[in-house]
Motif scaffolding. Structure first.
Motif, PDB file in Angstrom:
ATOM      1  N   GLN A 155      30.329  58.386  34.535  1.00 26.52           N
ATOM      2  CA  GLN A 155      30.602  59.805  34.293  1.00 26.52           C
ATOM      3  C   GLN A 155      31.854  60.023  33.455  1.00 26.52           C
ATOM      4  O   GLN A 155      32.011  61.075  32.824  1.00 26.52           O
ATOM      5  N   LEU A 156      32.792  59.063  33.472  1.00 31.10           N
ATOM      6  CA  LEU A 156      34.049  59.189  32.723  1.00 31.10           C
ATOM      7  C   LEU A 156      34.324  57.878  31.994  1.00 31.10           C
ATOM      8  O   LEU A 156      35.198  57.095  32.401  1.00 31.10           O
ATOM      9  N   PRO A 157      33.597  57.606  30.933  1.00 30.72           N
ATOM     10  CA  PRO A 157      33.735  56.323  30.226  1.00 30.72           C
ATOM     11  C   PRO A 157      35.174  56.073  29.781  1.00 30.72           C
ATOM     12  O   PRO A 157      35.826  56.948  29.203  1.00 30.72           O
ATOM     13  N   GLY A 158      35.647  54.873  30.118  1.00 26.74           N
ATOM     14  CA  GLY A 158      36.981  54.463  29.691  1.00 26.74           C
ATOM     15  C   GLY A 158      38.103  54.860  30.615  1.00 26.74           C
ATOM     16  O   GLY A 158      39.213  54.334  30.494  1.00 26.74           O
ATOM     17  N   GLU A 159      37.853  55.799  31.517  1.00 26.21           N
ATOM     18  CA  GLU A 159      38.905  56.199  32.461  1.00 26.21           C
ATOM     19  C   GLU A 159      39.129  55.093  33.484  1.00 26.21           C
ATOM     20  O   GLU A 159      38.183  54.475  33.962  1.00 26.21           O
ATOM     21  N   ARG A 160      40.395  54.873  33.815  1.00 27.33           N
ATOM     22  CA  ARG A 160      40.729  53.887  34.836  1.00 27.33           C
ATOM     23  C   ARG A 160      41.484  54.572  35.972  1.00 27.33           C
ATOM     24  O   ARG A 160      42.104  55.622  35.785  1.00 27.33           O
ATOM     25  N   SER A 219      31.036  55.080  42.485  1.00 32.00           N
ATOM     26  CA  SER A 219      31.828  54.024  43.101  1.00 32.00           C
ATOM     27  C   SER A 219      33.269  54.028  42.605  1.00 32.00           C
ATOM     28  O   SER A 219      33.515  54.062  41.389  1.00 32.00           O
ATOM     29  N   PHE A 220      34.220  53.974  43.550  1.00 31.57           N
ATOM     30  CA  PHE A 220      35.623  53.832  43.148  1.00 31.57           C
ATOM     31  C   PHE A 220      35.836  52.485  42.474  1.00 31.57           C
ATOM     32  O   PHE A 220      36.686  52.362  41.593  1.00 31.57           O
ATOM     33  N   ARG A 221      35.055  51.502  42.876  1.00 31.40           N
ATOM     34  CA  ARG A 221      35.190  50.192  42.220  1.00 31.40           C
ATOM     35  C   ARG A 221      34.904  50.303  40.717  1.00 31.40           C
ATOM     36  O   ARG A 221      35.553  49.642  39.901  1.00 31.40           O
ATOM     37  N   ASP A 222      33.937  51.143  40.360  1.00 31.27           N
ATOM     38  CA  ASP A 222      33.636  51.321  38.939  1.00 31.27           C
ATOM     39  C   ASP A 222      34.796  52.002  38.215  1.00 31.27           C
ATOM     40  O   ASP A 222      35.154  51.620  37.099  1.00 31.27           O
ATOM     41  N   LEU A 223      35.383  53.032  38.840  1.00 28.92           N
ATOM     42  CA  LEU A 223      36.555  53.670  38.238  1.00 28.92           C
ATOM     43  C   LEU A 223      37.696  52.675  38.114  1.00 28.92           C
ATOM     44  O   LEU A 223      38.399  52.625  37.096  1.00 28.92           O
ATOM     45  N   PHE A 224      37.873  51.877  39.131  1.00 31.51           N
ATOM     46  CA  PHE A 224      38.930  50.870  39.156  1.00 31.51           C
ATOM     47  C   PHE A 224      38.768  49.871  38.002  1.00 31.51           C
ATOM     48  O   PHE A 224      39.751  49.415  37.415  1.00 31.51           O
ATOM     49  N   ALA A 225      37.516  49.575  37.674  1.00 33.06           N
ATOM     50  CA  ALA A 225      37.233  48.617  36.599  1.00 33.06           C
ATOM     51  C   ALA A 225      37.083  49.283  35.236  1.00 33.06           C
ATOM     52  O   ALA A 225      36.804  48.603  34.235  1.00 33.06           O
ATOM     53  N   LYS A 282      34.697  51.369  34.462  1.00 36.75           N
ATOM     54  CA  LYS A 282      33.265  51.368  34.148  1.00 36.75           C
ATOM     55  C   LYS A 282      32.531  52.546  34.782  1.00 36.75           C
ATOM     56  O   LYS A 282      31.319  52.484  34.997  1.00 36.75           O
ATOM     57  N   LEU A 283      33.236  53.634  35.066  1.00 33.33           N
ATOM     58  CA  LEU A 283      32.596  54.788  35.683  1.00 33.33           C
ATOM     59  C   LEU A 283      31.752  55.522  34.647  1.00 33.33           C
ATOM     60  O   LEU A 283      32.279  56.010  33.633  1.00 33.33           O
TER      61      LEU A 283
END
Length: 456
Positions: free
Chosen positions: A292-297, A281-287, A289-290
């Motif tokens: 696969q990539l912890p901490g990346e925004r 989810s892009f929403r998770d990246l946006f928050a 919370k992705l």
């Protein structure tokens, strides 16, 4: 898309995503059009597909074009995967199966875009002749199986290749075996965008019918006039289709952003690495919370790249992309741009086009979209044939181009670029139907003559 965006500015609020799209607004005197087309290369000696590597491969074609144009090479892992014109904004890129794409610069008139396409084709043919290559004017490769089709060395395509079979049956055919033409167009405001998007979405199946040009697959007729158009119906329902929500009250930038946020991602690019996050989810990246990539925004480039992986019939970025037509010869490529420019860049024609389509329901629009790949101009909606609707749309487009009154050096206005459409409407027969006549007649039940007769 010629190359993925690199802008590491972090995104902090949903409003920034909306503003990114709104930043595409331009006053009328700055409206431009950008014509893009793909073409399938082949070896003229034996009608075989062209791989990337080798002294006479796609890489050699790119390098030969760079010598002619002086354009900057686009590299991935040290390999050239495209070219970019820093001065004018045009680009050359590779689709997954080696389809060679020109993304034209934003230009003011159809005369300019016709000249740009013609110049590009002459350059490509000149290099291609040295390498023993030709280029098909068909919306789908007519002979090779998917397994026989080469694979280009682009990481994003590797991710998509792995993901596509999970969400549809024909996504790999779309990637590796189809070729399209599209035109990119501007809007002045949110309300102008909404009106243009609704009109062009509703009429996109009509354009697909007019330009239907992909009747062969695996060396024989495939049962469709536009197989390319049919393939899109079974590719990935999350990111394709007629966007019914665009016709709902209150639709605008925010509603499109909300839809885009919910479309699963393919990848996140960091430096030169493509991280496979397909389905996330892009929403998770946006928050931030992705998984696969912890901490990346999310950054601006993440958003721009994500929006470029949405494939509705008309795509909204910082301009509108008309995406519904099979590629064809030079005059067809410019004719598609002419068709949409006359309809969308003149207020009276845009109003007239809305009158044509405003009474159609979502169910009718979707049924038309489903019917057109096989029936083309014979499909029906609202008690009328697509042929009749296309005739009305053509008249509106012609009038719009006349009112634009942009003349070339010979004093001709832009309406002459619609001649290809006029011929189809007058005859009531699509390019695909003419090809099928040849297949069953002069071609003797073989598609091999297409490699002589359907070439740029």
């Amino acid at each position: 898309m010629a190359r993925d965006v690199s802008d590491t500015t972090p995104l902090g609020a949903r409003a920034e995503l909306v503003d990114w799209i709104a930043s595409g607004e331009k006053p009328r005197d700055q409206w431009r059009l950008g014509t893009e087309h793909e073409k399938v290369p082949f070896y003229t000696q034996d009608a075989s597909p062209v791989p990337y590597e080798g002294t006479k491969g796609i890489r050699a074609l790119l390098e030969g074009l760079q010598e002619i144009t002086g354009w900057e090479a686009i590299l991935e892992n040290g390999l050239p995967i495209g070219l970019f014109d820093e001065e004018e904004g045009g680009a050359i890129s590779l689709e997954p199966g080696g389809q060679f794409e020109l993304s034209g610069a934003p230009l003011k008139t159809l005369h300019e875009t016709a000249s740009e396409t013609a110049r590009h084709l002459e350059q490509v043919k000149a290099v291609g002749r040295r390498l023993g290559m030709g280029f098909l004017t068909l919306g789908m490769s007519p002979q090779w199986t998917r397994a026989e089709t080469p694979v280009m060395p682009k990481a994003r395509y590797g991710i998509m290749t792995e993901y596509m079979p999970k969400v549809g049956n024909l996504g790999l055919d779309m990637m590796y075996r189809t070729a399209t033409v599209q035109v990119n167009m501007d809007y002045a405001s949110e309300s102008d965008m909404v009106k243009k998007l609704r009109v062009s979405l509703a009429l996109q199946p009509v354009a697909a019918a007019i330009f239907a040009n992909s009747p062969f697959t695996d060396g024989k007729p495939n049962g469709f006039l536009s197989r390319r158009s049919a393939i899109w119906l079974d590719t990935d329902g999350d990111r394709t289709g007629m966007m019914d929500f665009a016709f709902e009250d209150g639709f605008g930038y925010e509603r499109y952003v909300d839809w885009a946020l919910d479309v699963p991602m393919y990848f996140v690019k960091r430096d030169s690495t493509y991280h496979n996050v397909a389905g996330a989810s892009f929403r998770d990246l946006f928050a931030g919370k992705l998984a696969q990539l912890p901490g990346e925004r999310a950054t601006r480039s993440d958003w721009a790249n994500h929006v470029s992986t949405l494939f509705p019939e008309v795509r909204l970025k910082r301009y509108l992309e008309m995406r519904g037509a099979d590629v064809g010869p030079l005059e067809q490529i410019t004719a598609l741009s002419a068709f949409w420019t006359g309809l969308l860049y003149d207020d009276a024609s845009l109003d007239g086009a809305w009158e044509l389509v405003k009474g159609w329901s979502a169910a009718e629009r979707n049924q038309l979209r489903a019917d057109v790949p096989k029936q083309a101009l014979k499909a029906r909606i609202g008690g009328r044939t697509v042929h009749d609707i296309a005739r009305d749309a053509l008249a509106l487009s012609q009038a719009g181009l006349q009112r634009r009154a942009f003349k070339d050096e010979a004093g001709q206005d832009e309406t002459h670029h619609l001649a290809y459409v006029e011929q189809i409407i007058e005859s009531g027969r699509t390019p695909a139907e003419h090809l099928l006549d040849l297949y069953h007649g002069a071609w003797g039940g073989s598609v091999r003559p297409a490699f002589r007769e359907c070439v740029f």
